[in-house]
Design a protein around this motif. Structure first.
Motif, PDB file in Angstrom:
ATOM      1  N   SER A 108       0.845  -1.196   0.000  1.00  0.00           N
ATOM      2  CA  SER A 108       0.000   0.000   0.000  1.00  0.00           C
ATOM      3  C   SER A 108       0.878   1.243   0.000  1.00  0.00           C
ATOM      4  O   SER A 108       2.088   1.159  -0.145  1.00  0.00           O
ATOM      5  CB  SER A 108      -0.912  -0.011   1.225  1.00  0.00           C
ATOM      6  OG  SER A 108      -0.129   0.006   2.404  1.00  0.00           O
TER       7      SER A 108
ATOM      8  N   GLN B 251      -6.867  -0.249   6.109  1.00  0.00           N
ATOM      9  CA  GLN B 251      -6.149   0.038   4.858  1.00  0.00           C
ATOM     10  C   GLN B 251      -5.384  -1.164   4.323  1.00  0.00           C
ATOM     11  O   GLN B 251      -4.938  -1.147   3.183  1.00  0.00           O
ATOM     12  CB  GLN B 251      -5.183   1.195   5.060  1.00  0.00           C
ATOM     13  CG  GLN B 251      -5.899   2.454   5.498  1.00  0.00           C
ATOM     14  CD  GLN B 251      -5.335   3.673   4.817  1.00  0.00           C
ATOM     15  OE1 GLN B 251      -5.728   4.000   3.709  1.00  0.00           O
ATOM     16  NE2 GLN B 251      -4.403   4.322   5.481  1.00  0.00           N
TER      17      GLN B 251
ATOM     18  N   ARG C   5      -8.573  -4.214   2.433  1.00  0.00           N
ATOM     19  CA  ARG C   5      -8.365  -3.673   1.100  1.00  0.00           C
ATOM     20  C   ARG C   5      -7.510  -4.588   0.229  1.00  0.00           C
ATOM     21  O   ARG C   5      -7.339  -4.320  -0.956  1.00  0.00           O
ATOM     22  CB  ARG C   5      -7.657  -2.330   1.277  1.00  0.00           C
ATOM     23  CG  ARG C   5      -8.119  -1.263   0.360  1.00  0.00           C
ATOM     24  CD  ARG C   5      -7.693   0.093   0.865  1.00  0.00           C
ATOM     25  NE  ARG C   5      -8.680   0.641   1.790  1.00  0.00           N
ATOM     26  CZ  ARG C   5      -8.703   1.915   2.158  1.00  0.00           C
ATOM     27  NH1 ARG C   5      -7.790   2.741   1.706  1.00  0.00           N
ATOM     28  NH2 ARG C   5      -9.621   2.351   2.985  1.00  0.00           N
TER      29      ARG C   5
ATOM     30  N   TYR D 218      -9.243  -6.276  -2.802  1.00  0.00           N
ATOM     31  CA  TYR D 218      -9.615  -5.307  -3.844  1.00  0.00           C
ATOM     32  C   TYR D 218      -8.387  -4.755  -4.547  1.00  0.00           C
ATOM     33  O   TYR D 218      -8.330  -4.683  -5.770  1.00  0.00           O
ATOM     34  CB  TYR D 218     -10.431  -4.168  -3.213  1.00  0.00           C
ATOM     35  CG  TYR D 218     -11.076  -3.265  -4.243  1.00  0.00           C
ATOM     36  CD1 TYR D 218     -12.223  -3.667  -4.910  1.00  0.00           C
ATOM     37  CD2 TYR D 218     -10.529  -2.025  -4.550  1.00  0.00           C
ATOM     38  CE1 TYR D 218     -12.821  -2.859  -5.864  1.00  0.00           C
ATOM     39  CE2 TYR D 218     -11.121  -1.206  -5.498  1.00  0.00           C
ATOM     40  CZ  TYR D 218     -12.270  -1.627  -6.154  1.00  0.00           C
ATOM     41  OH  TYR D 218     -12.861  -0.829  -7.097  1.00  0.00           O
ATOM     42  N   ARG D 219      -7.388  -4.375  -3.764  1.00  0.00           N
ATOM     43  CA  ARG D 219      -6.245  -3.700  -4.374  1.00  0.00           C
ATOM     44  C   ARG D 219      -5.349  -4.657  -5.154  1.00  0.00           C
ATOM     45  O   ARG D 219      -4.522  -4.222  -5.948  1.00  0.00           O
ATOM     46  CB  ARG D 219      -5.421  -2.964  -3.306  1.00  0.00           C
ATOM     47  CG  ARG D 219      -4.492  -3.835  -2.487  1.00  0.00           C
ATOM     48  CD  ARG D 219      -3.705  -2.979  -1.508  1.00  0.00           C
ATOM     49  NE  ARG D 219      -2.686  -3.741  -0.817  1.00  0.00           N
ATOM     50  CZ  ARG D 219      -2.334  -3.559   0.442  1.00  0.00           C
ATOM     51  NH1 ARG D 219      -2.940  -2.628   1.170  1.00  0.00           N
ATOM     52  NH2 ARG D 219      -1.387  -4.260   0.992  1.00  0.00           N
TER      53      ARG D 219
ATOM     54  N   GLY E 277     -15.027  -4.414   2.444  1.00  0.00           N
ATOM     55  CA  GLY E 277     -13.940  -5.387   2.502  1.00  0.00           C
ATOM     56  C   GLY E 277     -13.841  -6.059   3.857  1.00  0.00           C
ATOM     57  O   GLY E 277     -13.222  -7.104   4.001  1.00  0.00           O
TER      58      GLY E 277
END
Lengths: 337, 326
Positions: free
Chosen positions: A129, B95, B99, B102-103, B141
């Motif tokens: 991220s 985060q 996620r 999805y990411r 999520g």
């Protein structure tokens, strides 16, 4: 004379366990990382790619470290500068360019994340991220699972020195140390967290010194020398495989570009400083070393440059011709099907 | 057999760990001590230190490493000792864990269950009493599960552990020893996203989740003596949300009281109310009413203040009576 030099090189290679072909591979990945990155900037300035974040100046550290792992069994938790690392783990130039242009076949995220937020299930590269240092904990967890499952897996966490100020860095090193987990923490220390210099990030000059707080080795490494990085990482990987726990590598590198395509480091660094770092560029330095050892020459350089140029060109064309994500997929993958 | 809510948590963990060797538990004090509430008592003895592990006091590390372990093939069930202490781990939960699927365009997933005791009425004051569900129900999520009864604890916890995505499993501390119920020995699953009508009624509907379902049932029982017929819908999971069940009960009785212990503003009751307003407004006979904790930073320690904060059966009864009379 040339023969004597060749002999010395062979000796040095044996120290690092690398054959001449592997040195050539190392140089190829470094040069490819640089050429791809330069193409990314061209496309950014040409209005084709909204965002670029670079690893220029980190290539020797990245490739030297990455090649000490076994991509068939180790797990990689990289950060956004690690183009050289992921190339050495098997990511292709085409895949990189599909990520830059947010194409549907970008293996990291299918165009969902900004470029360079690496991830590749097939290459054992765990999705990352933008908030820094979070991947350090993931690496420790991967190593924990590997130990419980009885796998001979080492987890690699890569990050910058700015990340070493984060709680997740300290919590991750502590957790991995307490449980003697097979992790190698590789800090690519370029001395800047965007615009903030090391002196304003920490009251010590060495990130390696932080390892003492966790009872693990902290090793300062010349990140401009891929062989030094390879050897230090290899020792850390071996220690991890022996079950002796993690190591923190503080790999000193230079940052030859601004933080990202939206930054301009001339606004916070002097021209002298920038010129001095440019003069330390690890890529010509490694090439000169190979030439001095009699294992590289102008002809080889010319043919490598042509090969890389062709691959970058192919990757760019491939990505430009690849489909963008279908808007109908916006809602996919929030949960497992 | 009859057991407490807490015993249901422990016995389900035991049964699931016997079934699936990938399940590991870790957190602060969950090993030798068996958890400060004893939810993991005896599990380290049975499954060993590799599978039931004390961790350093660092919540982000507990969740962040569990993410890595889940990606590398395990089924971690980390415990956050008190829900109030989950906030240092919010970045890793919101985060990262929520996620990652999805990411990564569906190429990575995080099958993990975060257990966290929530809620007040146990003299826990500001930092051992909070309801945190609204923060996390907002996060696509993630799944948020809040059982009210021992039976539901078992079926929902087993489903959560089997789930391929991260689940926040919130256990009410007040329920741990005060709520008892029948729990079958054999394994069973309750699907996430299925609400249950815990009591049928015709005059009005109380919609709630977690511990306040039990308080609502008490209120409904008292009101029945006055001839007021109250339906109680237990959402059981607030993400995924059983929208159909919410609309069905709203349309059936025409009067809705949404009850939660979390403070009112921005609470999950607002979402339930909005759904009804959007889809069932013309079936209503009265404005939707919300009964919730007051908008103060958190629950105070002094018993007088704590009691004044809590959404008690008496308060629910009064609000429901008023709504029935509308």
């Amino acid at each position: 004379m040339a023969k004597a030099k060749g002999k010395a090189a062979a000796q040095k290679h044996r120290d690092g366990g690398l054959a001449t072909e592997q040195l050539h591979e190392m140089y190829y990945h470094m040069a490819m990382a640089r050429a791809l990155d330069e193409r990314c900037w061209v496309m950014n300035r040409g209005g084709q790619a909204p965002f670029v974040i670079s690893g220029q100046g980190h290539e020797a550290a990245q490739v030297g470290a990455a090649m000490a792992f076994d991509p068939s069994q180790d797990f990689l938790c990289p950060y956004y500068r690690d183009l050289g690392v992921v190339l050495a783990f098997g990511v292709t130039a085409r895949e990189v360019m599909c990520g830059l242009l947010a194409r549907a076949n970008d293996p990291s995220s299918g165009g969902r994340q900004m470029p360079s937020h690496w991830g590749h299930a097939g290459r054992r590269i765990i999705t990352g991220s933008s908030p820094v240092a979070t991947q350090i904990l993931h690496a420790a967890g991967v190593a924990l699972a590997a130990r419980i499952r009885g796998e001979d897996t080492v987890a690699a966490a890569f990050f910058g020195e700015g990340s070493s100020n984060q709680g997740d860095f300290h919590e991750g090193l502590n957790f991995a140390s307490v449980h003697r987990l097979p992790v190698v923490f590789v800090c690519e220390n370029n001395g800047y967290a965007i615009s903030v210099p090391l002196s304003k990030q920490m009251a010590i000059s060495s990130v390696a010194a932080r390892a003492a707080g966790y009872g693990i080795p902290g090793v300062e490494v010349d990140g401009l020398d891929p062989l030094a990085v390879y050897q230090a990482t290899q020792a850390a990987v071996a220690r991890a495989r022996r079950g002796e726990g993690p190591t923190l590598l503080d790999v000193k590198v230079v940052r030859l570009t601004s933080h990202s395509s939206d930054d301009d480091q001339r606004s916070y660094r002097t021209a002298e400083d920038l010129a001095a770092e440019r003069a330390q560029d690890p890529i010509p330095r490694f090439r000169a070393w190979m030439e001095s050892q009699g294992i590289w020459d102008a002809q080889q350089e010319k043919s490598l440059a042509a090969r890389i140029k062709g691959e970058v060109e192919d990757a760019t064309e491939f990505a430009l011709a690849s489909p963008v994500p279908d808007a109908a997929t916006l809602l996919d993958h929030v949960y497992a099907p | 057999m009859a057991m407490t809510y807490l015993e249901a948590v422990r016995e389900t963990l035991r049964q699931e760990m016997r079934r699936d060797a990938r399940i590991i538990i870790y957190g602060e004090d969950v090993g030798v001590r068996g958890g400060v509430f004893r939810a993991t008592e005896g599990l380290q003895e049975e499954f060993g230190e590799d599978r039931v592990m004390d961790s350093p006091l660092a919540e982000s590390a507990i969740i962040g490493t569990a993410i890595g372990a889940a990606i590398n093939g395990l089924r971690p069930v980390p415990e956050i000792q008190f829900a109030d202490f989950i906030f240092p781990a919010v970045n890793q939960i919101v985060q990262e864990a929520a996620r990652i699927r999805y990411r990564s365009n569906g190429t990575f997933g995080v099958p993990m269950v975060i257990r966290a005791p929530y809620g007040g009425g146990i003299h826990g004051a500001l930092y051992h009493s909070q309801c945190i569900e609204a923060f996390f129900a907002h996060v696509p999520g993630l799944k948020v599960v809040m059982p009210a009864t021992p039976y539901d604890v078992k079926g929902l916890l087993a489903s959560s552990i089997e789930d391929e995505d991260p689940v926040l499993f919130l256990e009410h501390k007040g329920a741990y020893r005060s709520i008892r119920g029948e729990v079958p020995d054999e394994r069973y699953l309750i699907p996430l996203g299925e609400a249950e009508v815990k009591r049928e009624g015709t005059d009005l509907s109380i919609i709630s989740w977690g511990m306040t379902v039990n308080s609502s049932l008490k209120a409904a029982e008292n009101l029945a003596k006055e001839g007021v017929s109250v339906e109680v819908l237990d959402l059981r999971t607030i993400r995924p949300l059983d929208t159909e069940a919410i609309l069905t009960t709203a349309r059936k009785t025409g009067k809705v009281l949404v009850v939660h212990e979390d403070n009112l503003t921005g609470g999950f009751g607002g979402e339930v109310s909005a759904l009804i307003a959007e889809h069932a407004l013309f079936d209503l006979d009265a404005p939707i009413r919300r009964l919730a904790g007051p908008d103060v930073p958190a629950m105070p320690y002094a018993p007088s203040l704590e009691h004044a904060f809590l959404v008690t059966p008496e308060k629910i009864e009064a609000a429901a009576r008023e709504l029935a009379e509308f």
